[in-house]
Design a protein around this motif. Structure first.
Motif, PDB file in Angstrom:
ATOM      1  N   TRP A  24      25.911   7.212  -5.962  1.00 50.55           N
ATOM      2  CA  TRP A  24      24.549   6.682  -5.923  1.00 50.55           C
ATOM      3  C   TRP A  24      23.714   7.347  -6.998  1.00 50.55           C
ATOM      4  N   ILE A  25      22.954   6.553  -7.762  1.00 48.24           N
ATOM      5  CA  ILE A  25      22.173   7.152  -8.850  1.00 48.24           C
ATOM      6  C   ILE A  25      20.675   6.875  -8.751  1.00 48.24           C
ATOM      7  N   ALA A  26      20.255   5.856  -8.002  1.00 50.84           N
ATOM      8  CA  ALA A  26      18.818   5.576  -7.900  1.00 50.84           C
ATOM      9  C   ALA A  26      18.542   4.706  -6.682  1.00 50.84           C
ATOM     10  N   SER A  27      17.382   4.939  -6.078  1.00 50.91           N
ATOM     11  CA  SER A  27      16.899   4.079  -4.995  1.00 50.91           C
ATOM     12  C   SER A  27      15.689   3.332  -5.527  1.00 50.91           C
ATOM     13  N   ILE A  28      15.823   2.038  -5.706  1.00 57.03           N
ATOM     14  CA  ILE A  28      14.763   1.248  -6.332  1.00 57.03           C
ATOM     15  C   ILE A  28      13.608   1.004  -5.364  1.00 57.03           C
ATOM     16  N   GLU A  29      13.952   0.632  -4.139  1.00 56.67           N
ATOM     17  CA  GLU A  29      12.946   0.367  -3.115  1.00 56.67           C
ATOM     18  C   GLU A  29      13.360   0.995  -1.795  1.00 56.67           C
ATOM     19  N   ASP A  30      12.374   1.216  -0.948  1.00 48.48           N
ATOM     20  CA  ASP A  30      12.636   1.612   0.441  1.00 48.48           C
ATOM     21  C   ASP A  30      11.695   0.794   1.317  1.00 48.48           C
ATOM     22  N   ILE A  31      11.916  -0.504   1.299  1.00 45.37           N
ATOM     23  CA  ILE A  31      11.059  -1.428   2.030  1.00 45.37           C
ATOM     24  C   ILE A  31      11.911  -2.153   3.065  1.00 45.37           C
ATOM     25  N   PRO A  32      11.671  -1.909   4.349  1.00 47.11           N
ATOM     26  CA  PRO A  32      12.463  -2.577   5.383  1.00 47.11           C
ATOM     27  C   PRO A  32      12.456  -4.100   5.199  1.00 47.11           C
ATOM     28  N   GLY A  33      13.628  -4.695   5.270  1.00 50.46           N
ATOM     29  CA  GLY A  33      13.721  -6.144   5.149  1.00 50.46           C
ATOM     30  C   GLY A  33      13.926  -6.653   3.747  1.00 50.46           C
ATOM     31  N   ASN A  34      13.845  -5.776   2.745  1.00 52.38           N
ATOM     32  CA  ASN A  34      14.057  -6.189   1.359  1.00 52.38           C
ATOM     33  C   ASN A  34      15.454  -5.835   0.884  1.00 52.38           C
ATOM     34  N   ARG A  35      15.884  -6.496  -0.178  1.00 47.82           N
ATOM     35  CA  ARG A  35      17.094  -6.128  -0.905  1.00 47.82           C
ATOM     36  C   ARG A  35      16.889  -6.446  -2.375  1.00 47.82           C
ATOM     37  N   LEU A  36      17.737  -5.866  -3.213  1.00 46.95           N
ATOM     38  CA  LEU A  36      17.700  -6.202  -4.631  1.00 46.95           C
ATOM     39  C   LEU A  36      18.376  -7.551  -4.845  1.00 46.95           C
ATOM     40  N   ASN A  37      18.157  -8.125  -6.017  1.00 45.18           N
ATOM     41  CA  ASN A  37      18.794  -9.395  -6.347  1.00 45.18           C
ATOM     42  C   ASN A  37      19.333  -9.333  -7.771  1.00 45.18           C
ATOM     43  N   ASP A  38      19.064 -10.323  -8.581  1.00 43.01           N
ATOM     44  CA  ASP A  38      19.656 -10.426  -9.908  1.00 43.01           C
ATOM     45  C   ASP A  38      19.191  -9.296 -10.823  1.00 43.01           C
ATOM     46  N   GLY A  39      20.011  -8.980 -11.828  1.00 43.50           N
ATOM     47  CA  GLY A  39      19.634  -7.951 -12.787  1.00 43.50           C
ATOM     48  C   GLY A  39      20.489  -7.981 -14.040  1.00 43.50           C
ATOM     49  N   LYS A  40      19.929  -7.439 -15.131  1.00 43.44           N
ATOM     50  CA  LYS A  40      20.641  -7.339 -16.408  1.00 43.44           C
ATOM     51  C   LYS A  40      20.122  -6.132 -17.172  1.00 43.44           C
ATOM     52  N   CYS A  41      20.860  -5.754 -18.199  1.00 39.54           N
ATOM     53  CA  CYS A  41      20.420  -4.662 -19.075  1.00 39.54           C
ATOM     54  C   CYS A  41      19.807  -5.233 -20.351  1.00 39.54           C
ATOM     55  N   ASP A  42      18.781  -4.523 -20.855  1.00 43.77           N
ATOM     56  CA  ASP A  42      18.222  -4.906 -22.148  1.00 43.77           C
ATOM     57  C   ASP A  42      19.000  -4.200 -23.257  1.00 43.77           C
ATOM     58  N   ALA A  43      18.564  -4.390 -24.504  1.00 43.02           N
ATOM     59  CA  ALA A  43      19.303  -3.858 -25.647  1.00 43.02           C
ATOM     60  C   ALA A  43      19.259  -2.340 -25.731  1.00 43.02           C
ATOM     61  N   LYS A  44      18.364  -1.703 -25.003  1.00 42.22           N
ATOM     62  CA  LYS A  44      18.302  -0.242 -24.925  1.00 42.22           C
ATOM     63  C   LYS A  44      19.156   0.292 -23.783  1.00 42.22           C
ATOM     64  N   GLY A  45      19.717  -0.600 -22.978  1.00 37.60           N
ATOM     65  CA  GLY A  45      20.538  -0.176 -21.852  1.00 37.60           C
ATOM     66  C   GLY A  45      19.783   0.043 -20.566  1.00 37.60           C
ATOM     67  N   ARG A  46      18.446  -0.236 -20.571  1.00 36.83           N
ATOM     68  CA  ARG A  46      17.702  -0.190 -19.315  1.00 36.83           C
ATOM     69  C   ARG A  46      18.230  -1.275 -18.386  1.00 36.83           C
ATOM     70  N   LEU A  47      18.256  -0.990 -17.106  1.00 31.63           N
ATOM     71  CA  LEU A  47      18.619  -1.991 -16.120  1.00 31.63           C
ATOM     72  C   LEU A  47      17.349  -2.623 -15.569  1.00 31.63           C
ATOM     73  N   TRP A  48      17.282  -3.936 -15.651  1.00 35.07           N
ATOM     74  CA  TRP A  48      16.163  -4.694 -15.076  1.00 35.07           C
ATOM     75  C   TRP A  48      16.664  -5.385 -13.823  1.00 35.07           C
ATOM     76  N   VAL A  49      15.960  -5.202 -12.728  1.00 33.60           N
ATOM     77  CA  VAL A  49      16.406  -5.763 -11.451  1.00 33.60           C
ATOM     78  C   VAL A  49      15.195  -6.112 -10.601  1.00 33.60           C
TER      79      VAL A  49
END
Length: 289
Positions: free
Chosen positions: A86-111
């Protein structure tokens, strides 16, 4: 162009197609069943992995790793050892989940995130950089979905599915900041709902239409529909360019929201398809972590 059946994955909610050039493989996920699939183009012998959490995206990481989104967290998965870190927790909101995502040209992850019960405005859109710093860019998102960058990295196209729109944002590659520019495409309800998306070398967007039985190619500069490739299933979820020449489109689909009669009518729902296109895409960006 026509869609050709590739593999009977029978996903409840197939998503997240990704081309891994080093492994000469297409990856995708079955979100609700926590499954990761790999289809090696050389052998066609599919590999699968099962996780305890919902899995919503897969991108290439460093060395032998993949970066995965599992429920509301990001993990690094070693394909050789099958170790999950595990490397990061994006949200801690009951009832939510992550969905689609991609990396930009700098390697950042967008989700993006969403409510598991589709509550309006419950989600958001984030980026995760090399220092594992999380930045929220948009809120009041309902179903965060497709994204694609132009070749010059100056524009990010983004879909919040229920809006029926593709928005264009000014994108600063160095800072990772985005600023709303315009509505690029407004999709009629009669064509289904925009879901996953990718871009070709001509700057045109290939969009999976959930409930629209196809992949639709749109011009984001004029907002006009250019062509449709029909699929023998109603719920088309996402697409990604890959293959040796980057001219093969992998398409994911879903079985969810279909009753027994509809599943009999559309038995290939949940499977993956390929379309040999007349254009090409780009190598997908890889993660910086």
């Amino acid at each position: 162009m026509e869609a050709v059946h590739l593999y009977a994955s029978q996903c409840f909610l197939g998503e997240g197609p990704y081309w891994h050039a080093i492994r000469n493989s297409f990856f995708w996920v079955d979100i609700e069943n926590g499954k990761l699939f790999e289809y090696p183009m050389d052998s066609g012998k599919v590999n699968t992995w099962k996780f305890e959490q919902r899995i919503t995206l897969v991108v290439e990481g460093k060395a032998d790793h993949l970066i995965l989104a599992l429920d509301q967290k990001i993990a690094r998965f070693n394909l050789k050892t099958e170790n999950l870190e595990w490397i990061a927790s994006i949200e801690d909101i009951p009832g939510n989940r992550l969905n689609d995502g991609k990396c930009d040209a700098k390697g950042r992850l967008w989700v993006g995130s969403m409510s598991k019960t589709f509550d309006k405005g419950a989600g958001a859109f984030y980026s995760l950089d090399a220092d594992l710093k999380i930045q929220k860019h948009l809120d009041q998102i309902t179903i965060s979905n497709g994204m694609a960058w132009t070749q010059d990295n100056k524009t990010l196209y983004y879909i919040d599915s229920p809006t029926q729109k593709v928005n264009a944002y000014h994108f600063d590659l160095e800072s990772g900041n985005i600023q709303f520019d315009r509505i690029a495409i407004d999709i009629p309800n009669s064509l289904g709902t925009p879901d996953g998306m990718c871009i070709d070398v001509e700057g045109k967007l290939w969009i999976a239409h959930y409930g629209g039985s196809g992949i639709y190619r749109w011009d984001p500069l004029t907002g006009k529909l250019m062509e449709k490739v029909s699929l023998p299933v109603p719920h088309v979820t996402s697409c990604a360019f890959g293959g040796e020449n980057l001219d093969t489109l992998l398409v994911t689909t879903a079985r969810e929201n279909l009753n027994e009669a509809q599943l009999k009518e559309f038995p290939l729902s949940g499977d993956v398809f390929v379309i040999q296109t007349k254009t090409k895409g780009y190598l997908p960006n890889t993660s910086c972590f």
